[in-house]
Design a protein around this motif. Sequence first.
Motif, PDB file in Angstrom:
ATOM      1  N   LYS A   3       0.834  -1.202   0.000  1.00  0.00           N
ATOM      2  CA  LYS A   3       0.000   0.000   0.000  1.00  0.00           C
ATOM      3  C   LYS A   3       0.872   1.256   0.000  1.00  0.00           C
ATOM      4  N   ASP A   4       1.965   1.232   0.770  1.00  0.00           N
ATOM      5  CA  ASP A   4       2.886   2.365   0.766  1.00  0.00           C
ATOM      6  C   ASP A   4       3.483   2.584  -0.620  1.00  0.00           C
ATOM      7  N   LEU A   5       3.872   1.492  -1.261  1.00  0.00           N
ATOM      8  CA  LEU A   5       4.484   1.593  -2.584  1.00  0.00           C
ATOM      9  C   LEU A   5       3.518   2.118  -3.641  1.00  0.00           C
ATOM     10  N   SER A   6       2.219   1.967  -3.405  1.00  0.00           N
ATOM     11  CA  SER A   6       1.230   2.418  -4.380  1.00  0.00           C
ATOM     12  C   SER A   6       0.982   3.923  -4.311  1.00  0.00           C
ATOM     13  N   LYS A   7       1.514   4.576  -3.274  1.00  0.00           N
ATOM     14  CA  LYS A   7       1.276   6.007  -3.102  1.00  0.00           C
ATOM     15  C   LYS A   7       2.294   6.837  -3.882  1.00  0.00           C
ATOM     16  N   ASP A   8       1.817   7.924  -4.479  1.00  0.00           N
ATOM     17  CA  ASP A   8       2.659   8.760  -5.340  1.00  0.00           C
ATOM     18  C   ASP A   8       3.872   9.322  -4.615  1.00  0.00           C
ATOM     19  N   GLU A   9       3.721   9.601  -3.304  1.00  0.00           N
ATOM     20  CA  GLU A   9       4.822  10.264  -2.585  1.00  0.00           C
ATOM     21  C   GLU A   9       5.984   9.331  -2.259  1.00  0.00           C
ATOM     22  N   HIS A  10       5.864   8.045  -2.566  1.00  0.00           N
ATOM     23  CA  HIS A  10       6.923   7.098  -2.217  1.00  0.00           C
ATOM     24  C   HIS A  10       7.746   6.665  -3.435  1.00  0.00           C
ATOM     25  N   GLN A  11       8.065   7.624  -4.273  1.00  0.00           N
ATOM     26  CA  GLN A  11       8.855   7.358  -5.471  1.00  0.00           C
ATOM     27  C   GLN A  11      10.239   6.802  -5.139  1.00  0.00           C
ATOM     28  N   LYS A  12      10.854   7.304  -4.080  1.00  0.00           N
ATOM     29  CA  LYS A  12      12.203   6.836  -3.713  1.00  0.00           C
ATOM     30  C   LYS A  12      12.171   5.376  -3.281  1.00  0.00           C
ATOM     31  N   MET A  13      11.108   4.981  -2.607  1.00  0.00           N
ATOM     32  CA  MET A  13      10.971   3.570  -2.210  1.00  0.00           C
ATOM     33  C   MET A  13      10.899   2.682  -3.452  1.00  0.00           C
ATOM     34  N   ARG A  14      10.137   3.113  -4.419  1.00  0.00           N
ATOM     35  CA  ARG A  14       9.990   2.324  -5.654  1.00  0.00           C
ATOM     36  C   ARG A  14      11.316   2.227  -6.401  1.00  0.00           C
ATOM     37  N   GLN A  15      12.088   3.297  -6.349  1.00  0.00           N
ATOM     38  CA  GLN A  15      13.405   3.284  -7.004  1.00  0.00           C
ATOM     39  C   GLN A  15      14.336   2.253  -6.368  1.00  0.00           C
ATOM     40  N   LYS A  16      14.281   2.124  -5.047  1.00  0.00           N
ATOM     41  CA  LYS A  16      15.112   1.131  -4.358  1.00  0.00           C
ATOM     42  C   LYS A  16      14.753  -0.284  -4.783  1.00  0.00           C
ATOM     43  N   VAL A  17      13.459  -0.535  -4.914  1.00  0.00           N
ATOM     44  CA  VAL A  17      13.005  -1.869  -5.334  1.00  0.00           C
ATOM     45  C   VAL A  17      13.497  -2.157  -6.754  1.00  0.00           C
ATOM     46  N   THR A  18      13.372  -1.184  -7.632  1.00  0.00           N
ATOM     47  CA  THR A  18      13.809  -1.361  -9.020  1.00  0.00           C
ATOM     48  C   THR A  18      15.317  -1.609  -9.089  1.00  0.00           C
ATOM     49  N   GLN A  19      16.073  -0.869  -8.315  1.00  0.00           N
ATOM     50  CA  GLN A  19      17.535  -1.039  -8.317  1.00  0.00           C
ATOM     51  C   GLN A  19      17.939  -2.436  -7.867  1.00  0.00           C
ATOM     52  N   LEU A  20      17.293  -2.973  -6.838  1.00  0.00           N
ATOM     53  CA  LEU A  20      17.603  -4.328  -6.389  1.00  0.00           C
ATOM     54  C   LEU A  20      17.208  -5.349  -7.455  1.00  0.00           C
ATOM     55  N   ALA A  21      16.074  -5.116  -8.108  1.00  0.00           N
ATOM     56  CA  ALA A  21      15.631  -6.034  -9.160  1.00  0.00           C
ATOM     57  C   ALA A  21      16.637  -6.068 -10.314  1.00  0.00           C
ATOM     58  N   GLN A  22      17.146  -4.906 -10.688  1.00  0.00           N
ATOM     59  CA  GLN A  22      18.121  -4.850 -11.782  1.00  0.00           C
ATOM     60  C   GLN A  22      19.419  -5.573 -11.413  1.00  0.00           C
ATOM     61  N   LYS A  23      19.818  -5.498 -10.134  1.00  0.00           N
ATOM     62  CA  LYS A  23      21.005  -6.238  -9.683  1.00  0.00           C
ATOM     63  C   LYS A  23      20.772  -7.750  -9.723  1.00  0.00           C
ATOM     64  N   ASN A  24      19.501  -8.136  -9.720  1.00  0.00           N
ATOM     65  CA  ASN A  24      19.150  -9.554  -9.717  1.00  0.00           C
ATOM     66  C   ASN A  24      18.586 -10.014 -11.055  1.00  0.00           C
ATOM     67  N   GLY A  25      19.023  -9.370 -12.125  1.00  0.00           N
ATOM     68  CA  GLY A  25      18.725  -9.877 -13.462  1.00  0.00           C
ATOM     69  C   GLY A  25      17.498  -9.337 -14.148  1.00  0.00           C
ATOM     70  N   MET A  26      16.837  -8.325 -13.589  1.00  0.00           N
ATOM     71  CA  MET A  26      15.675  -7.768 -14.275  1.00  0.00           C
ATOM     72  C   MET A  26      16.099  -6.862 -15.426  1.00  0.00           C
ATOM     73  N   ILE A  27      15.443  -7.038 -16.559  1.00  0.00           N
ATOM     74  CA  ILE A  27      15.680  -6.199 -17.737  1.00  0.00           C
ATOM     75  C   ILE A  27      14.383  -5.460 -18.020  1.00  0.00           C
ATOM     76  N   TYR A  28      14.457  -4.141 -18.137  1.00  0.00           N
ATOM     77  CA  TYR A  28      13.264  -3.345 -18.433  1.00  0.00           C
ATOM     78  C   TYR A  28      13.315  -2.897 -19.884  1.00  0.00           C
ATOM     79  N   LEU A  29      12.280  -3.254 -20.654  1.00  0.00           N
ATOM     80  CA  LEU A  29      12.203  -2.873 -22.061  1.00  0.00           C
ATOM     81  C   LEU A  29      11.128  -1.803 -22.220  1.00  0.00           C
TER      82      LEU A  29
END
Length: 559
Positions: free
Chosen positions: A307-333
């Motif tokens: 629920k926190d991640l779904s809120k607009d004001e938590h952009q930095k939290m979402r960035q942390k999740v994306t960064q960890l995913a990219q370190k673990n093999g996620m490719i964004y097209l």
Amino acid sequence: MTKTELKKRTRARESSNAIERLYITMRHLLNRGFYKPFGVSGNTLKQGLLTLRPEIYGDIASEKTELNGLKYVMDRLPKGIEECRVIYMTDDEGYRTSQFKPIIPPKRRRHCYRIDQDQMNVELTRGRSDVYDILTHLTFLFIESHKIRQKAVIDDQGTPGREWQALEKVVLQNKKLNKAETERVISYLSTLLGRTFEETRKAYEAFKEPGQPHRFFQLIYWLGKLAINEAYLGQKRAVKFSPRLRESLGHHVYGEIWALNIKKSLDERGLLQRPIHIISSNMHSVLNVLFAQKALNVDKSEMALYKDLSKDEHQKMRQKVTQLAQKNGMIYLKDHSGANIDVQIFDTAKFEPNILPPSVYKLENTKKPVLIVMDYAFGEQAFEVMDELLKPYEENGQKEHLDVQSISVMGKAGILSGNKGDIMIPKVHMFEGTADNYPIDNQLTAQDFEAENLMVYEGTMVTVLGTSLQNKDILSFFKNSTWQAIGLEMEGAHYQKAIQSASKIRGNIRADVRVRYAYYASDNPLQSGSTLASGPLGVKGVKPTYIITKKILNQILNN
């Protein structure tokens, strides 16, 4: 049969016929290349919509201006379109590299361009459903504009009334207003719209934008102004379709480019031979379920974190999740094909040990799967993109089939027997208007969700031609007849048609491919105040979204 039953059945048949006429007319106008909304063809669309009276457009058939429907439509059309008397529908024809600034509606992924004072260009690259969607919304807008016009003038010559003159002065002078002056204009507007002061004030607040507090005043003025110019000055509005748009529709132009980009990315990374699982979803739920807990390491329950991640004001939290995913093999097209469907590729072989949360099974497969998460398709586009994605990859004359082991579709849909936030599990997809039906061996069942404290419905899902063309009569027929429909959406039958042809007929993928379909309820079009036009689902959608996502991932990763 009682008179009441006969009346309901007749009304449902009238509605079905109205939908058919609307689609036949829209396809005719597309082939023709243009029409005038106030001409014969435009009146055909107008009468069809007024006969149908879709729930999403509320009081479209009354003399009052429909305010909730207006908000819903304007969120899906480019800002400023109400000022333009020429709407030009195009393919992707090079405007993205021009000096024209793209205008993207908040709730539709369309690139639009304001060419001059009178013309708006709208790119339609997502298939026929995209065309039908915007033509329906434009027809609603034209109907509402003439309601405003009828109350703005006081005689057959188009002489403006007192309220209209006051509104025009405020909009054209564009001056700042204090609270008393604002409420005075709202009072004038309530007369022009046939609505109460309170209803008009709520609409004014709903349309407010940063830097444009009086957006609602401008919208109503320009809608009425163009209708007045059309009725009394002969300045006819027109909707046109470019030759390239008319030629490209139905030929999978963008779906083919989109799918090829994905397969090239897989090939470049040596992933084509791996087990592949396709998930049609959003761009956050799979990502967050896999990596949010590890990335954020906060003392919160999973659902509170989502629920926190779904809120607009938590952009930095979402960035942390994306960064960890990219370190673990996620490719964004990021999509540049025009299909407007972004993709994430998760190479599970690159997941760090113990990276997954306790609620997701640990990977034990020796041949680690690859997850392809694709953003939502739109209506008929679902067949195009899935059909192209499941075809073999061709390179230097050699074909290589993808080892697609499962295809999962998670989305939001209208529910007919429950409430917002409930879950629907289809056993069959039935295509509205044709009775074409696609029974499915769904790997997800209602029993999978028994412990989740949510209402779950299992049965027939109707794939509709457009959510903006549904009314209570036809939906009640689907619910109460032997179809026993539980909900409606726009892509399921199109996805399943592509999957069945690829697996059962053409041999593009394995015949025993597993399929999973689950939807959460974004609205109930049979309940007043619960339609799509009544407002977004909000945090109610978080729990069903993530519960469905976890069920899908557990089945995939647990093999």
